[in-house]
Design a protein around this motif. Structure first.
Motif, PDB file in Angstrom:
ATOM      1  N   ILE A  60       0.849  -1.190   0.000  1.00 51.82           N
ATOM      2  CA  ILE A  60       0.000   0.000   0.000  1.00 51.82           C
ATOM      3  C   ILE A  60       0.881   1.235   0.000  1.00 51.82           C
ATOM      4  CG2 ILE A  60      -1.755   1.286   1.268  1.00 51.82           C
ATOM      5  CD1 ILE A  60      -2.627  -1.427   2.485  1.00 51.82           C
ATOM      6  N   GLY A  61       0.680   2.091  -0.982  1.00 50.85           N
ATOM      7  CA  GLY A  61       1.430   3.339  -1.048  1.00 50.85           C
ATOM      8  C   GLY A  61       0.750   4.413  -0.215  1.00 50.85           C
ATOM      9  N   ILE A  62       1.532   5.195   0.487  1.00 52.38           N
ATOM     10  CA  ILE A  62       0.996   6.310   1.262  1.00 52.38           C
ATOM     11  C   ILE A  62       1.787   7.567   0.937  1.00 52.38           C
ATOM     12  CG2 ILE A  62       0.073   4.932   3.150  1.00 52.38           C
ATOM     13  CD1 ILE A  62       2.564   5.597   4.758  1.00 52.38           C
ATOM     14  N   THR A  63       1.139   8.719   1.036  1.00 48.85           N
ATOM     15  CA  THR A  63       1.811  10.006   0.827  1.00 48.85           C
ATOM     16  C   THR A  63       2.014  10.645   2.195  1.00 48.85           C
ATOM     17  OG1 THR A  63      -0.317  11.110   0.481  1.00 48.85           O
ATOM     18  CG2 THR A  63       0.853  10.325  -1.479  1.00 48.85           C
ATOM     19  N   THR A  96      -3.394  13.049   3.402  1.00 48.74           N
ATOM     20  CA  THR A  96      -2.519  11.886   3.293  1.00 48.74           C
ATOM     21  C   THR A  96      -3.316  10.780   2.605  1.00 48.74           C
ATOM     22  OG1 THR A  96      -1.362  12.461   5.330  1.00 48.74           O
ATOM     23  CG2 THR A  96      -1.128  10.209   4.531  1.00 48.74           C
ATOM     24  N   TYR A  97      -2.833  10.345   1.463  1.00 46.95           N
ATOM     25  CA  TYR A  97      -3.526   9.304   0.704  1.00 46.95           C
ATOM     26  C   TYR A  97      -2.871   7.943   0.942  1.00 46.95           C
ATOM     27  CZ  TYR A  97      -5.521  13.062  -2.223  1.00 46.95           C
ATOM     28  OH  TYR A  97      -6.189  14.172  -2.679  1.00 46.95           O
ATOM     29  N   GLY A  98      -3.683   6.906   0.836  1.00 48.83           N
ATOM     30  CA  GLY A  98      -3.187   5.548   0.730  1.00 48.83           C
ATOM     31  C   GLY A  98      -3.783   4.933  -0.520  1.00 48.83           C
ATOM     32  N   THR A  99      -3.038   4.066  -1.194  1.00 52.03           N
ATOM     33  CA  THR A  99      -3.559   3.520  -2.447  1.00 52.03           C
ATOM     34  C   THR A  99      -2.895   2.198  -2.792  1.00 52.03           C
ATOM     35  OG1 THR A  99      -3.990   4.035  -4.772  1.00 52.03           O
ATOM     36  CG2 THR A  99      -1.880   4.747  -3.896  1.00 52.03           C
ATOM     37  N   VAL A 145       2.485  -4.247   3.537  1.00 54.56           N
ATOM     38  CA  VAL A 145       3.684  -3.415   3.455  1.00 54.56           C
ATOM     39  C   VAL A 145       3.241  -2.013   3.068  1.00 54.56           C
ATOM     40  CG1 VAL A 145       5.897  -3.064   2.291  1.00 54.56           C
ATOM     41  CG2 VAL A 145       5.092  -5.392   2.777  1.00 54.56           C
ATOM     42  N   PHE A 146       3.704  -1.020   3.799  1.00 54.05           N
ATOM     43  CA  PHE A 146       3.349   0.366   3.522  1.00 54.05           C
ATOM     44  C   PHE A 146       4.587   1.099   3.005  1.00 54.05           C
ATOM     45  CE2 PHE A 146       0.217  -1.188   6.445  1.00 54.05           C
ATOM     46  CZ  PHE A 146      -0.973  -0.623   5.995  1.00 54.05           C
TER      47      PHE A 146
END
Length: 474
Positions: free
Chosen positions: A81-84, A102-105, A208-209
């Motif tokens: 998972i990608g986070i900003t 803050t985004y997660g995607t 996993v982030f």
């Protein structure tokens, strides 16, 4: 029918022997195209279809490009998972993200994983869209768990296996699905998200982030012939039934057919390239200069609405608003009714423009002011972010990776009457630095105003934004 009426009827159903068209002179003999004109007519047909297919397939191409970009940042499997963190910035190319969130995607892969579980964190605002960018469900506050957190089960197309209880269950028309995560508790809360195959429900794998805030990636679809390669990637992966027959027919006419190689010759590739560029130019007219009066919030003012018709499916009076669908998807992402139907005190409202009060395109080399009237109708906060008119991504300027102003943090200074005078230009007016966003000479730009928790004065029109004013600073 008299002889005159018959002659007039024949004229109405006939085609002249000579036609001047955008594709060249067309010659016919008594209604039959002459051999020299046949190729011109078919080239014209392919060019029109390419432009129309571009306009209608933008939603799909947008997600293909987003997945490609995220894969380049290391998001190669649904459990990654990608986070900003701490928030999105202008380093990468993304369609109109905001710098306050803050985004997660990640992307689900229901072909590889089969039925897949998402455990949504409490007090979150999460969305799942299918690979053609159609709404599947909200999770969190606007979803069926109403912010308590919950387990969501996503089934692949045509699934006929067991559907265990204890989940909010949805069958998607596509194997690939885009997941967008936001949590009111920020990154720690977002990291409570769990994504795993249903087969691992008794012992789920670890997620996993990955912080992608500073990843220099491109997630924006192509505006040339490569656009059709992006669409072919989608068509090959997904079931035929995933797309409506009309759009599938448009693509098939251009050689994009499920189960068949897409291999246009040089001549057709040139037509596709020209059609994509024409389609992109039309899409830009729809975004920056829409002709539907419903695109404007207030008569005589240029501030525009991205959800014409108030529908996340772009429907009005039983008809699909094709221009509105292209307008939204060409410069924005995330489809959910919660965005199209903001409620008083909940969700968010959006307004954008690309011109000043004189109707001129906003110029990065000039200085502008905008007076935000007193008492902005936002329960939570308001913000203005600036975007590049070419890439529709956050404007890249030397002074900051966050080209935005907001009411958060108390840095923006109010006037005595409670209004806010904001400044936009390559250099800050003296004494106005706290209320200034830098722009770039030689680049145009456009702002999006966001109201988080919009209040009644926004909905009843009693609070309105004025136009940008071009200033002459001595």
């Amino acid at each position: 029918m008299s002889e005159q009426e018959l002659a007039e009827a024949i004229e109405r159903v006939s085609t002249p022997d000579g036609l001047d068209t955008p594709f060249g002179k067309i010659e016919l003999f008594d209604g039959v195209p002459r051999d020299a004109s046949v190729a011109t007519l078919y080239d014209g047909l392919d060019l029109m279809r390419a432009a129309e297919a571009f306009l209608n397939a933008v939603p799909g191409a947008s997600l293909v490009a987003l997945r490609r970009g995220l894969r380049a940042a290391g998001l190669t499997s649904p459990e990654i998972i990608g986070i900003t963190d701490p928030r999105a910035n202008s380093g990468g190319l993304y369609l109109t993200p905001n710098t306050e969130t803050t985004y997660g995607t990640t992307f689900l892969d229901l072909r590889a994983w089969g039925p897949t579980v998402i455990e949504a964190p409490p007090e979150s605002l999460c969305v799942v869209d299918d690979f053609w960018f159609r709404y599947v469900t909200d999770m969190g506050i606007p979803g069926p768990d109403h912010g308590a957190g919950g387990k969501y089960l996503f089934l692949p197309p045509g699934y006929d296996g067991e559907q265990p209880e204890g989940y909010f269950t949805f069958e998607s028309p596509t194997y690939t699905n885009w997941v967008v995560l936001r949590a009111l508790g920020g990154v720690p809360a977002m990291k409570q998200t769990r994504i795993y195959p249903l087969s691992e429900a008794d012992a789920p794998r670890e997620n996993v982030f990955v912080n992608i805030a500073d990843a220099k990636i491109n997630t924006v679809h192509s505006n040339d012939a490569d656009f059709f390669r992006e669409i072919d990637e989608l068509v090959q992966e997904e079931p035929v039934e995933a797309l409506d027959v009309e759009r599938a027919g448009q693509l098939a006419a251009l050689g994009i057919v499920h189960g068949q190689p897409f291999a246009p010759d040089a001549h057709r590739l040139d037509l596709l390239d020209r059609g994509a560029k024409l389609g992109a130019a039309i899409a830009r007219a729809l975004v920056y200069k829409p002709r539907d009066p419903a695109a404007f919030f207030w008569e005589g003012v240029s501030w525009k609405n991205a959800f014409i018709g108030g529908s996340s499916e772009f429907l009005r009076n039983g008809a699909r608003l094709l221009d509105a669908r292209t307008q939204f998807h060409y410069f924005a992402t995330v489809i959910t009714p919660a965005m199209a139907h903001a409620q008083v005190g909940a969700g968010s409202a959006y307004a954008y423009t690309a011109e000043d009060g004189e109707g001129h395109v906003l110029d990065g080399g000039a200085t502008y002011s905008l007076r935000v009237p007193a008492n902005p109708p936002a329960k939570n906060f308001w913000s203005i972010d600036l975007y590049d008119t070419q890439t529709r991504s956050l404007l890249q300027v030397p002074s900051t990776p966050y080209p935005a102003l907001s009411s958060l943090g108390g840095t923006v200074q109010a006037e005595e009457d409670g209004s806010y005078v904001l400044w936009f230009g390559p250099t800050a007016p003296e004494g106005r630095e706290s209320n200034w966003i830098q722009t770039a000479p030689g680049k145009s730009w456009f702002p999006i105003l966001r109201l988080y928790g919009p209040l009644e004065p926004w909905f009843d029109g009693s609070w309105r934004l004025p136009e940008f004013v071009k200033e002459s600073l001595a």
